[in-house]
Design a protein around this motif. Sequence first.
Motif, PDB file in Angstrom:
ATOM      1  N   ASP A 525      13.692 -31.823 -73.906  1.00 24.01           N
ATOM      2  CA  ASP A 525      13.923 -31.603 -75.488  1.00 24.01           C
ATOM      3  C   ASP A 525      14.351 -29.960 -75.486  1.00 24.01           C
ATOM      4  OD1 ASP A 525      13.635 -31.834 -78.127  1.00 24.01           O
ATOM      5  OD2 ASP A 525      11.821 -30.884 -78.322  1.00 24.01           O
ATOM      6  N   TYR A 526      13.627 -29.198 -74.537  1.00 24.90           N
ATOM      7  CA  TYR A 526      14.118 -28.106 -74.367  1.00 24.90           C
ATOM      8  C   TYR A 526      15.581 -27.819 -73.768  1.00 24.90           C
ATOM      9  CZ  TYR A 526       9.510 -26.079 -75.291  1.00 24.90           C
ATOM     10  OH  TYR A 526       8.339 -25.941 -75.852  1.00 24.90           O
ATOM     11  N   ILE A 527      15.797 -28.695 -72.757  1.00 26.72           N
ATOM     12  CA  ILE A 527      17.275 -28.736 -71.953  1.00 26.72           C
ATOM     13  C   ILE A 527      18.190 -28.971 -73.212  1.00 26.72           C
ATOM     14  CG2 ILE A 527      18.850 -29.931 -70.388  1.00 26.72           C
ATOM     15  CD1 ILE A 527      16.432 -29.944 -68.718  1.00 26.72           C
ATOM     16  N   LEU A 528      18.082 -30.177 -73.972  1.00 22.92           N
ATOM     17  CA  LEU A 528      18.870 -30.578 -75.024  1.00 22.92           C
ATOM     18  C   LEU A 528      19.135 -29.181 -75.948  1.00 22.92           C
ATOM     19  CD1 LEU A 528      20.892 -32.514 -75.825  1.00 22.92           C
ATOM     20  CD2 LEU A 528      18.761 -33.452 -77.030  1.00 22.92           C
ATOM     21  N   ASP A 529      18.076 -28.696 -76.355  1.00 22.65           N
ATOM     22  CA  ASP A 529      18.059 -27.553 -77.328  1.00 22.65           C
ATOM     23  C   ASP A 529      19.093 -26.529 -76.936  1.00 22.65           C
ATOM     24  OD1 ASP A 529      16.990 -26.141 -79.878  1.00 22.65           O
ATOM     25  OD2 ASP A 529      16.459 -24.839 -78.495  1.00 22.65           O
ATOM     26  N   LEU A 530      18.815 -26.093 -75.620  1.00 27.59           N
ATOM     27  CA  LEU A 530      19.622 -24.689 -75.066  1.00 27.59           C
ATOM     28  C   LEU A 530      21.100 -25.387 -74.811  1.00 27.59           C
ATOM     29  CD1 LEU A 530      20.020 -24.652 -71.851  1.00 27.59           C
ATOM     30  CD2 LEU A 530      17.605 -24.231 -71.910  1.00 27.59           C
ATOM     31  N   LEU A 531      21.263 -26.554 -74.275  1.00 24.49           N
ATOM     32  CA  LEU A 531      22.714 -26.849 -74.163  1.00 24.49           C
ATOM     33  C   LEU A 531      23.386 -27.121 -75.409  1.00 24.49           C
ATOM     34  CD1 LEU A 531      22.192 -29.332 -71.151  1.00 24.49           C
ATOM     35  CD2 LEU A 531      23.101 -26.946 -71.089  1.00 24.49           C
ATOM     36  N   ASP A 532      22.884 -27.582 -76.325  1.00 16.80           N
ATOM     37  CA  ASP A 532      23.502 -27.895 -77.652  1.00 16.80           C
ATOM     38  C   ASP A 532      23.579 -26.637 -78.547  1.00 16.80           C
ATOM     39  OD1 ASP A 532      24.879 -29.320 -79.625  1.00 16.80           O
ATOM     40  OD2 ASP A 532      22.724 -30.273 -80.426  1.00 16.80           O
ATOM     41  N   ARG A 533      22.326 -25.921 -78.630  1.00 19.66           N
ATOM     42  CA  ARG A 533      22.374 -24.750 -79.620  1.00 19.66           C
ATOM     43  C   ARG A 533      23.033 -23.598 -78.875  1.00 19.66           C
ATOM     44  NH1 ARG A 533      18.446 -20.822 -80.072  1.00 19.66           N
ATOM     45  NH2 ARG A 533      17.099 -22.038 -78.649  1.00 19.66           N
ATOM     46  N   LYS A 534      22.963 -23.157 -77.732  1.00 24.00           N
ATOM     47  CA  LYS A 534      23.423 -22.312 -77.105  1.00 24.00           C
ATOM     48  C   LYS A 534      24.746 -22.237 -76.659  1.00 24.00           C
ATOM     49  CE  LYS A 534      19.819 -19.406 -77.072  1.00 24.00           C
ATOM     50  NZ  LYS A 534      20.012 -17.949 -77.546  1.00 24.00           N
ATOM     51  N   LEU A 561      16.216 -24.036 -61.705  1.00 21.82           N
ATOM     52  CA  LEU A 561      16.038 -22.906 -62.430  1.00 21.82           C
ATOM     53  C   LEU A 561      15.111 -23.544 -63.854  1.00 21.82           C
ATOM     54  CD1 LEU A 561      19.486 -21.460 -62.855  1.00 21.82           C
ATOM     55  CD2 LEU A 561      17.829 -20.357 -61.739  1.00 21.82           C
ATOM     56  N   VAL A 562      15.503 -24.713 -64.180  1.00 28.65           N
ATOM     57  CA  VAL A 562      14.694 -25.373 -65.219  1.00 28.65           C
ATOM     58  C   VAL A 562      13.216 -25.715 -64.651  1.00 28.65           C
ATOM     59  CG1 VAL A 562      14.308 -27.639 -66.412  1.00 28.65           C
ATOM     60  CG2 VAL A 562      16.405 -26.580 -66.463  1.00 28.65           C
ATOM     61  N   MET A 563      13.028 -26.046 -63.437  1.00 32.73           N
ATOM     62  CA  MET A 563      11.845 -26.306 -63.097  1.00 32.73           C
ATOM     63  C   MET A 563      10.747 -25.097 -62.798  1.00 32.73           C
ATOM     64  SD  MET A 563      10.052 -28.989 -62.341  1.00 32.73           S
ATOM     65  CE  MET A 563       8.485 -29.229 -61.921  1.00 32.73           C
ATOM     66  N   GLU A 564      11.609 -23.975 -62.436  1.00 35.90           N
ATOM     67  CA  GLU A 564      10.885 -22.564 -62.317  1.00 35.90           C
ATOM     68  C   GLU A 564      10.422 -22.157 -63.637  1.00 35.90           C
ATOM     69  OE1 GLU A 564      11.837 -17.996 -61.468  1.00 35.90           O
ATOM     70  OE2 GLU A 564      13.040 -19.754 -60.413  1.00 35.90           O
ATOM     71  N   VAL A 565      11.128 -22.379 -64.692  1.00 34.74           N
ATOM     72  CA  VAL A 565      10.734 -21.906 -66.248  1.00 34.74           C
ATOM     73  C   VAL A 565       9.603 -22.708 -66.708  1.00 34.74           C
ATOM     74  CG1 VAL A 565      11.287 -21.904 -68.706  1.00 34.74           C
ATOM     75  CG2 VAL A 565      12.912 -21.130 -67.114  1.00 34.74           C
ATOM     76  N   TRP A 566       9.623 -24.018 -66.138  1.00 33.95           N
ATOM     77  CA  TRP A 566       8.625 -25.092 -66.707  1.00 33.95           C
ATOM     78  C   TRP A 566       7.362 -24.751 -65.778  1.00 33.95           C
ATOM     79  CZ3 TRP A 566       7.729 -28.247 -70.732  1.00 33.95           C
ATOM     80  CH2 TRP A 566       6.630 -29.240 -70.647  1.00 33.95           C
ATOM     81  N   SER A 567       7.265 -24.523 -64.762  1.00 35.53           N
ATOM     82  CA  SER A 567       6.238 -24.581 -63.833  1.00 35.53           C
ATOM     83  C   SER A 567       5.613 -23.102 -63.836  1.00 35.53           C
ATOM     84  CB  SER A 567       6.658 -24.784 -62.283  1.00 35.53           C
ATOM     85  OG  SER A 567       7.451 -23.820 -61.934  1.00 35.53           O
ATOM     86  N   ARG A 568       6.052 -22.213 -64.321  1.00 36.33           N
ATOM     87  CA  ARG A 568       5.516 -20.888 -64.524  1.00 36.33           C
ATOM     88  C   ARG A 568       4.813 -20.752 -65.749  1.00 36.33           C
ATOM     89  NH1 ARG A 568       9.762 -16.157 -62.167  1.00 36.33           N
ATOM     90  NH2 ARG A 568       9.135 -16.393 -59.913  1.00 36.33           N
ATOM     91  N   ALA A 569       5.350 -21.477 -66.986  1.00 31.54           N
ATOM     92  CA  ALA A 569       4.575 -21.255 -68.109  1.00 31.54           C
ATOM     93  C   ALA A 569       3.284 -21.917 -68.249  1.00 31.54           C
ATOM     94  CB  ALA A 569       5.733 -21.917 -69.120  1.00 31.54           C
ATOM     95  N   ARG A 570       2.453 -21.275 -69.038  1.00 31.88           N
ATOM     96  CA  ARG A 570       1.208 -21.893 -69.242  1.00 31.88           C
ATOM     97  C   ARG A 570       0.825 -22.384 -70.495  1.00 31.88           C
ATOM     98  NH1 ARG A 570       1.998 -22.798 -64.915  1.00 31.88           N
ATOM     99  NH2 ARG A 570       0.568 -22.059 -62.940  1.00 31.88           N
ATOM    100  N   THR A 571       1.800 -21.865 -71.432  1.00 38.31           N
ATOM    101  CA  THR A 571       1.499 -22.352 -72.999  1.00 38.31           C
ATOM    102  C   THR A 571       2.773 -22.541 -73.592  1.00 38.31           C
ATOM    103  OG1 THR A 571       1.965 -19.860 -73.837  1.00 38.31           O
ATOM    104  CG2 THR A 571      -0.543 -20.467 -72.975  1.00 38.31           C
ATOM    105  N   GLY A 578      10.732 -18.571 -71.898  1.00 37.38           N
ATOM    106  CA  GLY A 578      11.614 -19.234 -70.623  1.00 37.38           C
ATOM    107  C   GLY A 578      12.615 -19.662 -70.791  1.00 37.38           C
ATOM    108  N   PHE A 579      12.778 -20.668 -71.507  1.00 36.10           N
ATOM    109  CA  PHE A 579      14.106 -21.342 -71.971  1.00 36.10           C
ATOM    110  C   PHE A 579      15.124 -20.548 -72.831  1.00 36.10           C
ATOM    111  CE2 PHE A 579      11.905 -25.448 -70.501  1.00 36.10           C
ATOM    112  CZ  PHE A 579      12.858 -25.639 -69.744  1.00 36.10           C
ATOM    113  N   GLU A 580      14.432 -19.989 -73.851  1.00 38.39           N
ATOM    114  CA  GLU A 580      15.590 -18.872 -74.518  1.00 38.39           C
ATOM    115  C   GLU A 580      16.153 -17.961 -73.632  1.00 38.39           C
ATOM    116  OE1 GLU A 580      17.235 -17.504 -77.650  1.00 38.39           O
ATOM    117  OE2 GLU A 580      16.012 -19.214 -77.629  1.00 38.39           O
TER     118      GLU A 580
END
Length: 611
Positions: A525-534, A561-571, A578-580
Amino acid sequence: MSEPIASLRSQHAYDLRLLPGADAVLDAVASGALTSPGLYWLQLQAERLLLVAGFDELICLDSLDFVPFGYQVKAAQTTLRRFRGRGLLCDEVGLGKTIEAGLVLKEYLLRRLASRVLILTPPALVEQWREELTTKFRLNDFVTSSDPEFRALGPQAWATFPHVVASLATARRAEHRREITQIVYDLIVVDEAHHLKNRASVSWKFVNALQKKYILLLTATPVQNDLDELYNLITILKPGQLQTPRQFRQQFVVQGDPRLPKNRGRLRELLADVMVRHARSQVSVSLPPRHAHTIRLRLSPDERALYDDVSAFVREQIGTSGSEPGDETEESASSGLTSAQKFTLQMIQREIGSSPWAAAPTLQKLAKRNKMQPHRAQLLALADRAMQVESWAKAEALEKLLLPMVETGAGRDGKAIIFTHFNATLERLAERLRALEIDFVLYHGGLSLAQKDEAIRRFEESAPVLLSTEAAGEGRNLQFCRTMINFDLPWNPMRIEQRVGRIHRIGQTREVDIFNLSADGTIEDYILDLLDRKLNMFELVIGEMGMILGQLAEERDFEDLVMEVWSRARTPDEVAIGFEQLGEALVQARQAYQHTQEYDEALFGEDFTAE
């Protein structure tokens, strides 16, 4: 049949090849003008030499499974005649540089001017190249460096197999480089050759050191930052064409501005000996509109809980590994996870986004590893929960979308391709479609070439649905279908682009619809949002995504890069932030790519079209 011809057929059948002009030779044999196989062979070789001399006629055109555009044929002829097989193919993205290179390759093979061939590409394009060579050019004997039979031979495989497609990153590794640089190649093709722009890089030094008779460099952006990059590419093709670096700068670069050329007329003359380039505005190639639709859905409570618990486990493991998710060296992770274990964790995260049944076997396998002994009970519990999930929100959303299409033909002639990355998901979806009594065709990498051909034939002629893994996203042209459904989303945007490119490509004459299923709060969902919106990715020309990703400052796989954003986030807030930030990096990369396009257009304009 005359006695000389009968003797010739029985003793030298392997020498017979009908080429333009050969009819006269056969007539002479039949009339007795040639009385021995030896004289016939000499005459045939003479006819072949006449063809080799001019390349006025491409003999490969009758042996293709498609009809190339006129500008592609001219580009191949220019490369063969004027460039003598050492050229820079620089058509804009989406115009078919691969086709032009394939025509040159096929022509050399048919004329027996090349036998040992190496094709170097980015990793994501290796399989696509092989499929294109097989399905379009009838070249079925190319192997890739990841094929089991290739890997089994180790470094000596490079000399064993005469036709190889490999990633540049693999080929340049020290253990492979030592072997490859000892081989004399007839033809080398380098796709996305802008990766060779730096003369000090390992890639440039490796390709420059290769022993090659002919070489083709393919890139839509031969110059990205300054004119030195152009010099570096041309030097690989024809050393000395632009003299020494110092002489090149003195004669052709404005002092104080490495991006600005001078003596353009003379520079154009020198480049015309090695470079061909077409812009979209010059070749009258247009595509119908493409419409992207995002279907956002909510996971059921048990799915949501399982997804969150699997994600928490993945984050915990990667967070304690002591190195970055994209780190490929096991030594750096001696106190945590190896690169193989990190890859497995990333795979589990991708699988759980597709279906619980895709993730369950991997969770079970991970539980058996010695290093995972402290977490064995947790992993087995997660696997058991995955197998017991009763609801499947994505499949229900797919059924609501698909049934009206099939029943009413509203889905663009009633045909649709459904893509999933995982075989377990494929099997479960097949069960759902059978229960709904929807006729469909299965397509996956385990099929033989003949079975794949039969599947595509049946899809085109009768079945309304093709249910496929990534296998149909590589090399197959499916323009008779105009509806695509991404059941799950690859983390690599180039993979998404390859899927779309199966139906929205040159030859498609009707509007195309792309449907993306996206579960709220998942990585997809995050990937699709940034690829489509950005990026407005689904409005880009097929091929541009790779150019944009190549502009990212960090030279790491997008999945990492995606995995790094996801794994570092806790909330959830940290995930969103991170995805922004990753999205902003993509925006900057697209801007850099656009600036490169404008720069190349200003430099080259319409000066280098094939004659």
